[in-house]
Structures are given as C-alpha cells and as structure tokens.
Write a protein that holds these residues in place. Structure first.
Motif: not given
Length: 335
Positions: A220-224, A311-318
């Motif tokens: 999972g991810t948190i983006l600010n 880009f920052l949300a996708a595990p395939s990218c980041s």
C-alpha cells in the motif's frame, strides 16, 4: 452509498467553509487600499506538451472559499485525453482528500483509468464532487463521495471506514485537501487564519494517515501533496509554506516508520497549478497573471500533475521509492 451530504460531519464541513470565507473576507478588506500587485511581462516559451495549454493573462476572478471548479475560467483541464491507462492500479482502492476538484480530481480520473475504485473526500463543493464522480464512473470504475472536514479526527476515521465498508479494502491514501489564503503582512495573519491552515494542511494529513495506516496492506501507499513553497518559501503565504514544509518532513519521517510494514510514503510538490485554490485566494488582478513567473510562463494544468501521483502509487513503477519529494514545478530559473 453515493454521497454523504447530510450528517454531523457535513454540518461541521459547512461551518469550516464558512470560517474559510470569514478569513478570506478579512484579508480582502485589508487589501482594498493596499499596494499594487507585482507585474509580469515575461515572454512565453513554446508549448511543451500535446495540448497547447492556456497561458496568462486569465480573466480576473476571485472566488468565495473553498472555491468551485465549475466557476473557474478557463476551466482547469483534468481529463488527460492523451494519457492511456495500462492497468497499473487494477483492483486497487484509493481514498483522495480534496478529490472534488483540481489535482485531486485529475488524480482520481487517472487512477480510475488505471483500474482503481475511488473514494472522494471533500468539504462542501457538491457540484464539483458530483462532476468528479461522473468522470470516474465514465472510466468504468466505482466512486463514492464523502463530505466532511479533514481537520476533524473523527471524520477521518469515518472516511476510512466508509471506504472500506463500500469497497472492502483500502490500498492508497492521497492526502491532498488544503487551505490557502495569503496575507501580505505578518501583522495581518490572524491566529484564526494561521490555525485554520495548520488544522487543514497538517492535522488533516496526520489524522487521515493515522486512520488509514492500520488498514493499508503491504504494497500500500500514502501520497501527500506538498508544494514548491516548502522549498522556496512564499512571502505572502507564510502559514501555507510552513505547512507544506511540514508535509515534506512528515512524508520522510512517516516513510521511515511505515517501511517495515511494506507501506511506501511519498509526496508530489507542484509549482503553480490552475485550480480553484488560487482564484479563491489571490485578488482578481493577480489571478489573471497566475503562473506567469514560471520558466514555462504559465501554471500547470491538473492533468499535468496527476501522472506523478500515478507513478508513485503504482508498485510497478515505484516499488523502490519511498520518503521522496517529487517536484513538478515547470522548470528552474524563474523568479
């Protein structure tokens, strides 16, 4: 559940919108006989993208807070017609605060185009929120609307629980809701004004992250949403710049804490972006020149910022990126 207009949270959100308007009125009153705004006579560079995006001068406009995208002229561009999805977020669920308009709306649309279902948190801009919901659903994904004030911890818990109740899980949190109102003199920055900026921009991010983190899975991810003002400061946005600097530090510290759980935390730091935030802040004459000081000679459109969130949300990218601040500011060397 399609929307949540009538609730104790909705009543509090309405009160907060009223408070924002009172702060705006205080600043407007102080500036009626203030100094003239700065001029910008810089030449405009050639277009850099697949669309010829609008450049200043824009029609002078000053919106009542929190600002409606439906009233902004020209309309912010969020639909990114040249962006092709490739299932980078297929099956994911994202909760986006301030998702009714601006960067939040554009991010919701691209997340949906990449296969995610979306929960939109917003204050009281019901018309904008409904337009965002329709845009997400046009991408073939589900969308719910949750109205409330992110400065209230209980509401943030409610928003996360409502998302999980509707979609069964939560994979991505985007902290994007913000309050911005300039003050040209430190003496004009009231305690109520300073407190509202802190509560929305810092407490809101903290409360949402705290509510979401126990439910985010590994991966999972948190983006600010940060800001160029965190890196450069802004003379008439002392409180806003302070909160954005705090968001950058919060991003890096939280990333270190959550990495053992497999949760990545990153931030996007935009420069000027054509959203309701600025026409609901600056005087009309300054809005007409908004973004002209950048090397690009114009503000970004929301659809130009949203791919950074993908880009920052996708595990395939980041998958190897956490604790980073990604500036998207239209180039260096501007004044």
């Amino acid at each position: 559940m399609a929307r949540d207009h009538v609730s104790p949270h909705a009543a509090r959100a309405e009160a907060t919108a009223g408070e924002q308007r009172r702060i705006q009125q205080h600043v407007d009153e102080n500036e009626r006989h203030g100094p003239a705004s700065k001029k910008d006579g810089k030449a405009r560079p050639a277009p850099t993208g697949e669309r010829d995006y609008p450049t200043p001068p824009f029609p002078p406009q000053h919106l009542a807070k929190p600002g409606s995208e439906a009233e902004v002229q020209p309309r912010p561009q969020f639909d990114a017609p040249f962006y092709k999805g490739s299932e980078k977020l297929l099956g994911k669920v994202a909760l986006i605060t301030g998702g009714d308009s601006g960067i939040g709306r554009a991010t919701a649309v691209l997340f949906a185009r990449e296969g995610a279902d979306i929960a939109i948190v917003y204050l009281d801009e019901h018309e904008d929120a409904e337009a965002t919901r329709r845009a997400v659903e046009a991408e073939g994904r589900r969308c719910i609307l949750i109205v409330g004030d992110v400065a209230e911890a209980a509401f943030c818990d409610h928003a996360v629980n409502a998302t999980i109740q509707r979609f069964g899980k939560l994979d991505i949190l985007v902290n994007n809701a913000a309050f911005q109102e300039h003050a040209e003199r430190l003496e004009d920055l009231t305690e109520a004004h300073f407190d509202r900026t802190m509560k929305t921009n810092l407490y809101g991010y903290f409360f949402m992250a705290k509510a979401a983190a126990p439910h985010l899975p590994a991966g999972g991810t948190i983006l600010n949403t940060g800001s160029v003002t965190a890196m450069r400061g802004s003379a008439d946005l002392i409180d806003y710049s302070t909160t954005k600097g705090g968001i950058h530090a919060f991003t890096r510290a939280l990333a270190a804490q959550l990495l053992p759980r497999g949760i990545r935390v990153n931030a996007v730091a935009p420069g000027p972006v054509w959203t309701p935030l600025n026409p609901a802040d600056k005087p009309a004459d300054r809005v007409s020149r908004f973004g002209g000081q950048t090397p690009m000679g114009r503000p970004a459109q929301p659809e130009e910022i949203a791919p950074a969130f993908v880009f920052l949300a996708a595990p395939s990218c980041s998958s190897y990126i956490t604790g980073e601040i990604l500036p998207v500011i239209g180039g260096y060397g501007g004044s």
